[in-house]
Design an enzyme around this catalytic site. Structure first.
Site, PDB file in Angstrom:
ATOM      1  N   GLY A 254      58.046  25.271  67.642  1.00 32.65           N
ATOM      2  CA  GLY A 254      58.241  24.027  68.198  1.00 32.65           C
ATOM      3  C   GLY A 254      57.992  22.796  67.388  1.00 32.65           C
ATOM      4  O   GLY A 254      57.826  21.694  67.845  1.00 32.65           O
TER       5      GLY A 254
ATOM      6  N   ARG B 213      59.731  34.708  72.798  1.00 27.98           N
ATOM      7  CA  ARG B 213      59.619  33.994  74.076  1.00 27.98           C
ATOM      8  C   ARG B 213      60.878  33.359  74.691  1.00 27.98           C
ATOM      9  O   ARG B 213      62.128  33.410  73.674  1.00 27.98           O
ATOM     10  CB  ARG B 213      58.663  32.865  74.117  1.00 27.98           C
ATOM     11  CG  ARG B 213      58.864  31.914  72.750  1.00 27.98           C
ATOM     12  CD  ARG B 213      57.961  30.818  72.963  1.00 27.98           C
ATOM     13  NE  ARG B 213      58.049  29.945  71.633  1.00 27.98           N
ATOM     14  CZ  ARG B 213      59.144  29.127  71.630  1.00 27.98           C
ATOM     15  NH1 ARG B 213      59.930  28.816  72.379  1.00 27.98           N
ATOM     16  NH2 ARG B 213      59.005  28.311  70.350  1.00 27.98           N
TER      17      ARG B 213
END
Length: 633
Positions: free
Chosen positions: A166, A294
């Site tokens: 991220g 994920r």
């Protein structure tokens, strides 16, 4: 097959709301967890059950495994969905849930161990002969080891947390002078965001594209790829615009990347949704970057072009069901583009913004339009978490259809109370190079002059239209002002009104004819005494002002270093009496899980320090004062 009738969502914001939407549609009750800062948040309001975790910072709440598991047991949840970020790629969390008899909506802990660590993943791919970017991925975390590795592969280098993604903690280091500071800052951010300070270092590849493959595997050995996404438009290593499919990829390259991603997933016994990320150069050569174990932030563009619900797939796979489609059955139709709407100020280096959403209006619903958001008007935007407000997703038969639809959606979006990147996104999507799909990870930096132009003074047309709009909405005003009243009627001449208005630091006494029609180029929403309006794409807040009063804005003394946003103080690097050079690091702040180093505005001597590590400071607060002196060292 597992029964799944109650689901705890160990996350917040838009992803928590998005997971709830699918789960509740499938008849699954949803349990929210929340920190003290989120007690009135939208995901709490929309859940069937909400349980307090306490605390404010992530380590005290959403990253606290004991608290999350206790909440799951207390709620009677059968499964836990981690969303993205926080504990979503934490193998210990997955194992603790399994030990507690709870289903983890994600891959096995062994797969997280293998791919959740960037260093371990790269070692695994090296054995599998997958092309890698040159770098160091070892266990030795000493400065000398990083220095030697950086010298071997050549500057610039990229420091990356081993335990997460991220963009958090990623630092570009241009030369050895900045290496030590970069390592320390990256380690602090990595520890704060992922609970693990380990780093790896890679050669910083100039001007690549970032192309990723969505993979999905079940518990029966089946794995497919759901095509690719281009995520090249980034700032500070965080994605801003994502699209599917990636423009310009041949069918052969798409298949090669997809099959490589499936092999990577199968090599570690993967189950569930995952994303294999690659760097793609101009020659069509791709290099493995990492695998995110994920659901990705940008999964909606894949849903848009395939017609599939990836959260529904996650829940079905977790129940033990096989994948519903084989590889040759995966659809690919049209094009989709997603824009991330952030609470941040592009004009100040994209510093995060916090405050209350005095206005929040999303674009109208329609074909090819989707908004995934985690806020509503009146919500507070906390400085403790990621600054994303919403994702706007547009689909079209062609890329150009999707691009124009997304620009229209942004034009219909109104946010006030906190600064956002909405106008920046409009300029980005409207840029001719973006329209022509000339994409790479350096796009924003290369076009910075056009995407981030200096603010222009507000002209007479702005003040005239603002005054008419302010007067037209005066019946909604809750705090009457003598300075917002028409000046009177004049015989045989057009009616005239006079308003004293203020917008930011600018103030103007405006005389205008209120009978003239309002221009369609300005759109406004009145909340109390404030008029929130859009003018030439940008957002402004206008108030009635006393023409006899001086501006109330505080002006710090020359040399003062003020907080550019609400934040917490990580460290103070100087003491009163220190001589500092212009640009020297003075204070490190943390906001929205990102560190920001404040530097000396000029050479001089530190004469005052008004903060300490751990303090919460408000935007505009003077933190350090530097006094210019002769022959300052």
């Amino acid at each position: 097959m597992n029964t799944l009738d109650r689901l705890l969502i160990a996350n917040r914001g838009e992803i928590a709301c998005r997971i709830m939407r699918t789960a509740q549609a499938l008849g699954i009750e949803c349990v929210a967890v929340y920190s003290d800062a989120d007690r009135r948040a939208r995901h709490v309001r929309e859940a069937d059950v909400a349980i307090a975790l306490g605390g404010t910072k992530p380590a005290e709440s959403y990253l606290n495994i004991d608290k999350v598991i206790a909440a799951a047991k207390a709620s009677g949840a059968r499964a836990v969905h981690p969303g993205y970020g926080f504990l979503s790629e934490n193998a210990t969390f997955a194992r603790r849930l399994e030990a507690a008899g709870l289903i983890f909506i994600g891959p096995p802990a062994s797969a997280i161990d293998a791919m959740g660590s960037k260093a371990a993943a790269k070692a695994l791919m090296e054995v599998a002969q997958v092309p890698l970017v040159p770098g160091y991925h070892g266990e030795d975390q000493s400065y000398e080891t990083f220095r030697a590795a950086a010298e071997r592969i050549g500057y610039p280098v990229l420091l990356k947390p081993s335990a997460g993604g991220g963009g958090k903690g990623m630092k570009v280091v241009e030369n050895e002078v900045g290496l030590a500071e970069g390592i320390e800052s990256a380690q602090r951010e990595a520890r704060s965001s992922f609970g693990d300070a380990r780093l790896l270092v890679e050669k910083y590849v100039l001007s690549p594209r970032h192309v990723e493959i969505q993979v999905f595997a079940d518990q029966h050995g089946h794995c497919v790829y759901l095509h690719e996404r281009d995520c090249s438009i980034q700032r500070r290593h965080q994605k801003v615009i994502e699209e599917a499919p990636a423009p310009g990829l041949t069918a052969e390259l798409r298949q090669a990347m997809g099959e490589a991603a499936v092999r990577a997933a199968q090599a570690i016994g993967y189950v569930g949704a995952g994303t294999v990320e690659f760097l793609l150069d101009a020659r069509g050569t791709f290099y493995f970057m990492e695998m995110n174990t994920r659901l990705q932030v940008e999964h909606p563009v894949t849903e848009a072009v395939t017609g599939l619900d990836l959260v529904a797939w996650q829940l079905r796979v977790a129940r033990g069901e096989p994948l519903p489609l084989a590889q040759n059955q995966v659809p690919l139709r049209g094009h989709a583009i997603e824009a991330r709407l952030y609470a941040e100020d592009p004009d100040t280096g994209f510093l995060p913004a916090s405050g209350r959403l005095s206005v929040y209006e999303e674009p109208a619903a329609g074909v090819g339009r989707r908004v995934d958001s985690g806020v509503q008007e009146g919500d507070d935007i906390s400085p403790f978490y990621d600054p994303m407000l919403a994702k706007l997703i547009a689909w079209g038969e062609t890329r150009e259809d999707a691009r124009l639809r997304l620009i229209a959606m942004l034009a219909e979006t109104t946010v006030a109370g906190v600064k956002t990147n909405r106008h920046f996104l409009q300029r980005l999507l409207g840029h001719e190079d973006f329209a022509d799909a000339r994409l790479d990870t350096g796009f924003i930096g290369r076009h910075e002059a056009v995407l981030l132009p200096p603010a222009e003074p507000l002209d007479d047309a702005f003040w005239q239209q603002a005054a008419r709009l302010y007067l037209a909405t005066s019946e909604k005003q809750t705090e009457p002002s003598p300075w917002a009243a028409p000046s009177g009627w004049r015989h045989a001449r057009p009616a005239e009104a006079v308003l004293s208005l203020q917008c930011g630091e600018q103030q103007r006494l405006v005389a205008f004819d209120p009978t003239e029609p309002q221009a369609r180029s300005m759109v406004g929403v009145r909340r109390g005494s404030a008029l929130h309006l859009q003018w030439q794409g940008a957002q402004y807040e206008v108030h009635a002002a006393d023409p006899l009063a001086q501006s109330s804005a505080a002006h710090a003394a020359p040399g003062s270093l003020a907080a550019p946003m609400n934040a917490s103080v990580v460290s103070v690097l100087v003491a009163v009496g220190d001589h500092v050079a212009a640009g020297a690091s003075l204070v490190v702040l943390e906001a929205m899980k990102m560190e920001h180093t404040l530097r000396a505005p000029r050479s001089g001597v530190v004469t005052a320090i008004n903060c300490a590590a751990g303090d919460l400071v408000n935007e505009g607060a003077v933190l350090v004062a530097v006094e210019e002196v002769d022959n300052a060292a």
